[in-house]
Design a protein around this motif. Structure first.
Motif, PDB file in Angstrom:
ATOM      1  N   GLY A 167       0.799  -1.221   0.000  1.00 25.59           N
ATOM      2  CA  GLY A 167       0.000   0.000   0.000  1.00 25.59           C
ATOM      3  C   GLY A 167       0.831   1.269   0.000  1.00 25.59           C
ATOM      4  N   LEU A 168       1.937   1.266  -0.749  1.00 28.08           N
ATOM      5  CA  LEU A 168       2.852   2.401  -0.766  1.00 28.08           C
ATOM      6  C   LEU A 168       2.797   3.152  -2.090  1.00 28.08           C
ATOM      7  CD1 LEU A 168       5.942   0.642   0.833  1.00 28.08           C
ATOM      8  CD2 LEU A 168       4.518   2.395   1.927  1.00 28.08           C
ATOM      9  N   THR A 169       3.062   4.455  -2.023  1.00 26.27           N
ATOM     10  CA  THR A 169       3.208   5.271  -3.217  1.00 26.27           C
ATOM     11  C   THR A 169       4.665   5.208  -3.644  1.00 26.27           C
ATOM     12  OG1 THR A 169       1.454   6.777  -2.515  1.00 26.27           O
ATOM     13  CG2 THR A 169       2.969   7.579  -4.202  1.00 26.27           C
ATOM     14  N   VAL A 170       4.936   4.455  -4.707  1.00 24.22           N
ATOM     15  CA  VAL A 170       6.307   4.227  -5.169  1.00 24.22           C
ATOM     16  C   VAL A 170       6.393   4.562  -6.649  1.00 24.22           C
ATOM     17  CG1 VAL A 170       8.124   2.513  -5.531  1.00 24.22           C
ATOM     18  CG2 VAL A 170       6.730   2.425  -3.455  1.00 24.22           C
ATOM     19  N   SER A 171       7.357   5.389  -7.001  1.00 27.59           N
ATOM     20  CA  SER A 171       7.610   5.676  -8.416  1.00 27.59           C
ATOM     21  C   SER A 171       8.971   5.126  -8.790  1.00 27.59           C
ATOM     22  CB  SER A 171       7.544   7.180  -8.695  1.00 27.59           C
ATOM     23  OG  SER A 171       8.294   7.912  -7.754  1.00 27.59           O
ATOM     24  N   MET A 172       9.079   4.629 -10.005  1.00 23.62           N
ATOM     25  CA  MET A 172      10.303   3.965 -10.451  1.00 23.62           C
ATOM     26  C   MET A 172      10.900   4.687 -11.646  1.00 23.62           C
ATOM     27  SD  MET A 172       9.316  -0.056 -10.197  1.00 23.62           S
ATOM     28  CE  MET A 172       8.495  -0.705  -8.742  1.00 23.62           C
ATOM     29  N   VAL A 173      12.211   4.797 -11.607  1.00 20.93           N
ATOM     30  CA  VAL A 173      12.959   5.429 -12.689  1.00 20.93           C
ATOM     31  C   VAL A 173      14.348   4.827 -12.650  1.00 20.93           C
ATOM     32  CG1 VAL A 173      13.676   7.355 -11.198  1.00 20.93           C
ATOM     33  CG2 VAL A 173      13.656   7.661 -13.681  1.00 20.93           C
ATOM     34  N   GLY A 174      15.002   4.733 -13.797  1.00 22.23           N
ATOM     35  CA  GLY A 174      16.317   4.118 -13.689  1.00 22.23           C
ATOM     36  C   GLY A 174      17.130   4.109 -14.950  1.00 22.23           C
ATOM     37  N   HIS A 175      18.417   3.908 -14.744  1.00 25.57           N
ATOM     38  CA  HIS A 175      19.386   3.790 -15.827  1.00 25.57           C
ATOM     39  C   HIS A 175      19.397   2.322 -16.264  1.00 25.57           C
ATOM     40  CE1 HIS A 175      20.261   7.415 -13.722  1.00 25.57           C
ATOM     41  NE2 HIS A 175      20.983   6.830 -12.791  1.00 25.57           N
ATOM     42  N   VAL A 176      18.275   1.898 -16.767  1.00 25.66           N
ATOM     43  CA  VAL A 176      18.052   0.466 -16.932  1.00 25.66           C
ATOM     44  C   VAL A 176      18.927  -0.171 -17.993  1.00 25.66           C
ATOM     45  CG1 VAL A 176      15.703   0.335 -15.998  1.00 25.66           C
ATOM     46  CG2 VAL A 176      16.062   1.107 -18.351  1.00 25.66           C
ATOM     47  N   GLY A 177      19.641   0.617 -18.776  1.00 27.00           N
ATOM     48  CA  GLY A 177      20.558   0.046 -19.759  1.00 27.00           C
ATOM     49  C   GLY A 177      21.650  -0.782 -19.124  1.00 27.00           C
ATOM     50  N   ASP A 178      21.940  -0.539 -17.832  1.00 29.20           N
ATOM     51  CA  ASP A 178      22.911  -1.375 -17.132  1.00 29.20           C
ATOM     52  C   ASP A 178      22.273  -2.121 -15.964  1.00 29.20           C
ATOM     53  OD1 ASP A 178      22.575   0.799 -15.451  1.00 29.20           O
ATOM     54  OD2 ASP A 178      24.580   1.607 -15.785  1.00 29.20           O
ATOM     55  N   GLY A 179      20.938  -2.260 -15.987  1.00 23.08           N
ATOM     56  CA  GLY A 179      20.245  -3.052 -14.980  1.00 23.08           C
ATOM     57  C   GLY A 179      19.980  -2.333 -13.670  1.00 23.08           C
ATOM     58  N   ASN A 180      20.160  -1.019 -13.634  1.00 25.19           N
ATOM     59  CA  ASN A 180      20.034  -0.226 -12.414  1.00 25.19           C
ATOM     60  C   ASN A 180      18.721   0.554 -12.421  1.00 25.19           C
ATOM     61  OD1 ASN A 180      21.876   2.672 -11.140  1.00 25.19           O
ATOM     62  ND2 ASN A 180      20.664   1.187 -10.012  1.00 25.19           N
ATOM     63  N   PHE A 181      17.919   0.395 -11.355  1.00 20.65           N
ATOM     64  CA  PHE A 181      16.727   1.237 -11.269  1.00 20.65           C
ATOM     65  C   PHE A 181      16.496   1.698  -9.835  1.00 20.65           C
ATOM     66  CE2 PHE A 181      14.993  -2.970 -10.525  1.00 20.65           C
ATOM     67  CZ  PHE A 181      13.947  -2.798  -9.630  1.00 20.65           C
ATOM     68  N   HIS A 182      15.735   2.793  -9.721  1.00 24.71           N
ATOM     69  CA  HIS A 182      15.513   3.478  -8.453  1.00 24.71           C
ATOM     70  C   HIS A 182      14.033   3.431  -8.093  1.00 24.71           C
ATOM     71  CE1 HIS A 182      19.454   5.562  -9.114  1.00 24.71           C
ATOM     72  NE2 HIS A 182      19.086   5.353 -10.368  1.00 24.71           N
ATOM     73  N   CYS A 183      13.774   3.314  -6.817  1.00 26.72           N
ATOM     74  CA  CYS A 183      12.405   3.385  -6.313  1.00 26.72           C
ATOM     75  C   CYS A 183      12.313   4.534  -5.322  1.00 26.72           C
ATOM     76  CB  CYS A 183      12.013   2.078  -5.625  1.00 26.72           C
ATOM     77  SG  CYS A 183      11.947   0.653  -6.721  1.00 26.72           S
ATOM     78  N   GLY A 184      11.413   5.461  -5.573  1.00 25.93           N
ATOM     79  CA  GLY A 184      11.173   6.569  -4.661  1.00 25.93           C
ATOM     80  C   GLY A 184       9.899   6.304  -3.880  1.00 25.93           C
ATOM     81  N   ILE A 185      10.022   6.146  -2.565  1.00 28.25           N
ATOM     82  CA  ILE A 185       8.879   5.817  -1.709  1.00 28.25           C
ATOM     83  C   ILE A 185       8.451   7.078  -0.969  1.00 28.25           C
ATOM     84  CG2 ILE A 185       8.003   4.197   0.018  1.00 28.25           C
ATOM     85  CD1 ILE A 185      10.818   2.737  -0.379  1.00 28.25           C
ATOM     86  N   SER A 186       7.253   7.553  -1.223  1.00 30.66           N
ATOM     87  CA  SER A 186       6.738   8.731  -0.512  1.00 30.66           C
ATOM     88  C   SER A 186       6.282   8.299   0.871  1.00 30.66           C
ATOM     89  CB  SER A 186       5.564   9.351  -1.285  1.00 30.66           C
ATOM     90  OG  SER A 186       5.998   9.838  -2.533  1.00 30.66           O
ATOM     91  N   VAL A 187       6.828   8.948   1.905  1.00 31.56           N
ATOM     92  CA  VAL A 187       6.531   8.526   3.271  1.00 31.56           C
ATOM     93  C   VAL A 187       6.231   9.724   4.167  1.00 31.56           C
ATOM     94  CG1 VAL A 187       7.839   6.364   3.224  1.00 31.56           C
ATOM     95  CG2 VAL A 187       9.017   8.485   3.777  1.00 31.56           C
ATOM     96  N   ASP A 188       5.365   9.479   5.131  1.00 31.54           N
ATOM     97  CA  ASP A 188       5.062  10.437   6.185  1.00 31.54           C
ATOM     98  C   ASP A 188       5.857  10.008   7.422  1.00 31.54           C
ATOM     99  OD1 ASP A 188       4.077  11.991   8.213  1.00 31.54           O
ATOM    100  OD2 ASP A 188       1.974  11.448   7.932  1.00 31.54           O
ATOM    101  N   HIS A 189       6.847  10.799   7.790  1.00 35.94           N
ATOM    102  CA  HIS A 189       7.722  10.413   8.901  1.00 35.94           C
ATOM    103  C   HIS A 189       6.982  10.319  10.231  1.00 35.94           C
ATOM    104  CE1 HIS A 189      12.199  10.742   7.727  1.00 35.94           C
ATOM    105  NE2 HIS A 189      11.497  10.287   6.721  1.00 35.94           N
ATOM    106  N   ASP A 190       5.828  10.939  10.292  1.00 39.76           N
ATOM    107  CA  ASP A 190       5.069  10.913  11.542  1.00 39.76           C
ATOM    108  C   ASP A 190       4.092   9.749  11.604  1.00 39.76           C
ATOM    109  OD1 ASP A 190       6.320  13.243  12.484  1.00 39.76           O
ATOM    110  OD2 ASP A 190       4.943  14.510  11.331  1.00 39.76           O
ATOM    111  N   ASN A 191       4.158   8.884  10.605  1.00 41.72           N
ATOM    112  CA  ASN A 191       3.263   7.731  10.546  1.00 41.72           C
ATOM    113  C   ASN A 191       4.094   6.458  10.714  1.00 41.72           C
ATOM    114  OD1 ASN A 191       1.643   5.535   9.717  1.00 41.72           O
ATOM    115  ND2 ASN A 191       0.445   6.834   8.345  1.00 41.72           N
ATOM    116  N   PRO A 192       4.196   5.909  11.931  1.00 34.92           N
ATOM    117  CA  PRO A 192       5.057   4.739  12.174  1.00 34.92           C
ATOM    118  C   PRO A 192       4.700   3.536  11.305  1.00 34.92           C
ATOM    119  CG  PRO A 192       4.355   5.731  14.249  1.00 34.92           C
ATOM    120  CD  PRO A 192       3.548   6.389  13.169  1.00 34.92           C
ATOM    121  N   ASP A 193       3.403   3.344  11.078  1.00 38.33           N
ATOM    122  CA  ASP A 193       2.995   2.201  10.263  1.00 38.33           C
ATOM    123  C   ASP A 193       3.503   2.351   8.832  1.00 38.33           C
ATOM    124  OD1 ASP A 193       1.243  -0.198   9.585  1.00 38.33           O
ATOM    125  OD2 ASP A 193       0.379   1.340   8.274  1.00 38.33           O
ATOM    126  N   GLU A 194       3.379   3.542   8.277  1.00 41.00           N
ATOM    127  CA  GLU A 194       3.848   3.762   6.911  1.00 41.00           C
ATOM    128  C   GLU A 194       5.371   3.643   6.828  1.00 41.00           C
ATOM    129  OE1 GLU A 194       2.080   6.497   3.617  1.00 41.00           O
ATOM    130  OE2 GLU A 194       3.439   7.732   4.828  1.00 41.00           O
TER     131      GLU A 194
END
Length: 457
Positions: free
Chosen positions: A361-388
């Motif tokens: 149940g996370l908001t995750v966006s993916m982007v990456g330099h996939v030509g060499d197998g490398n990709f990034h995941c950006g997870i949007s988080v609320d630091h005040d929400n321990p469960d998240e």
């Protein structure tokens, strides 16, 4: 440990270039990631290798931690003084010392940024190709073994550093490597320090490989009905040995972020951003070959950028991915992580990461330099929400475990810092003890960027 005594001695050495001003210390305790602000006890601003050496000698005498600092754009907390001590800001050491155009190399101080270097090189017909997105300092890029969008064509900092000058943990100054393009002489100390994240010494000078500016360059974007089609296009392109300059994957969430942040109007679908360079004939041939493969996987909406200003806008949008990720949830922080897998495993890795994000149940966006197998995941988080926060950490755990299960690595370019130390044992096994022995031998007091790279450091 006597940090106060070290600071007093440093003030005698540096005068006003040693700061204990709260605003300066807070500035050097910030980070682009999700870690809390961690101010040091003081910030030093050296202007020469000799001063860096004196700073380190003083800190070693008083058992005071030393943390090298560039532009502060690292994403795993590398530059944070988690145990206090002195941050050594190297940005006033910003001279291009020599350019040897005939040999395609240059020597720079660590505070030179990649953009400043390329501005300096314009008249030579050469450029420095390593482009991590942020206008990072070259010393920091070497220390973190940075790469970026052009790595599929030009490699990473590991491939671009010929020689270094380094201040060791006792203040000794050494030089590693030469301007020669190869050597069979002794241990490869240059590449020991590249990627060492300031835990073994402070880089104070770099000799770098340069590349000729290509005759022609062309870039394009295209979109796909599914991320599987986009990723399989990448895999087939690389396996077909088409010499791409850049090939970047953007998922539908990242496309939405670009729209929110940059005010563009990308269809919210998976995209590839690609670039070709070489002679005019080669660029046309490469573009045509890529187009045939992409069309096989249902690509549509090809938009070309032939002019330099159009390509600049395209890649600026890509380089601002971090801020586009933040645009999904204003006020939230972004927990950014990356992995790298063998190219044949890329589609499986992306699919599993997307499934995990959905399941958690996370908001995750993916982007990456996939030509060499490398990709990034950006997870949007609320630091005040321990469960998240717990779910975000679980996603990271799964992602890193996935990378290792597929024969990959827990970081393709962000590095370890203090954010990924928990996974080092699983990746390196007994080799981690060898790393610890190297650290203990070169920095027996553990004053060089303690708490980073090695678990328990």
């Amino acid at each position: 440990m006597s940090i106060d005594t070290a600071i007093e001695a440093l003030r005698n050495l540096l005068g006003t270039r040693l700061s204990t001003n709260s605003a300066i210390m807070d500035q050097h305790g910030q980070n682009e990631a999700y870690f809390p602000v961690t101010p040091p006890d003081a910030v030093a601003f050296p202007t020469s290798t000799a001063e860096v050496s004196q700073i380190v000698k003083i800190c070693a005498t008083h058992d005071c931690p030393v943390v090298a600092y560039g532009t502060g754009t690292a994403l795993e907390g590398h530059q944070l003084a988690t145990r206090g001590g002195v941050v050594v800001d190297l940005m006033r050491m910003d001279k291009v010392l020599a350019v040897h155009a005939e040999d395609l190399d240059c020597t720079v101080q660590p505070g030179v940024t990649r953009e400043a270097l390329n501005t300096e090189l314009r008249a030579t017909g050469l450029f420095f190709p390593i482009d991590p997105g942020a206008n990072a300092s070259l010393g920091g890029m070497a220390a973190t073994r940075a790469s970026g969008t052009a790595a599929v064509r030009y490699g990473t900092m590991r491939d671009s550093v010929l020689a270094l000058e380094v201040v060791m943990a006792d203040g000794q100054i050494i030089r590693t490597g030469t301007r020669a393009r190869k050597s069979s002489s002794g241990y490869d100390l240059t590449h020991l320090f590249v990627g060492s994240e300031g835990t073994l010494g402070i880089i104070t000078e770099l000799t770098l490989k340069l590349q000729a500016i290509p005759e022609a360059t062309s870039a394009a974007t295209c979109r796909f009905a599914s991320f599987e089609d986009a990723v399989n296009t990448v895999i087939t392109t690389i396996q077909s040995n088409i010499p791409m300059a850049r090939i970047e994957f953007v998922d539908e969430m990242m496309a939405r972020g670009f729209n929110l942040h940059a005010g563009v109007n990308l269809p919210e679908m998976p995209h590839l951003f690609v670039e070709f360079n070489g002679s005019k004939a080669n660029v046309q041939e490469q573009a045509a070959a890529f187009g045939e493969i992409a069309n096989t996987f249902g690509a549509e909406g090809f938009e070309w950028a032939h002019l330099a200003e159009d390509r600049s806008r395209l890649w600026k949008m890509r380089h601002n991915a971090y801020y586009a990720q933040k645009a999904h949830r204003p006020g939230a922080r972004v927990k950014n992580t990356d992995i790298c897998v063998p190219i044949s495993m890329l589609a499986e890795a992306v699919a599993k990461a997307r499934a995990d994000a959905t399941a958690l149940g996370l908001t995750v966006s993916m982007v990456g330099h996939v030509g060499d197998g490398n990709f990034h995941c950006g997870i949007s988080v609320d630091h005040d929400n321990p469960d998240e926060m717990a779910r975000a950490q679980e996603f990271s755990n799964r992602l890193n475990g996935l990378a290792l299960s597929l024969g990959g690595t827990i970081s393709g370019e962000h590095g370890i810092g203090m954010g990924k130390t928990a996974y080092m044992e699983a990746e390196h096994g007994p080799a981690l003890d060898v790393m610890r022995k190297i650290k203990a031998s070169l920095d027996p007091q553990n004053i060089m960027n303690p708490g980073k790279l090695l678990p328990g450091n």
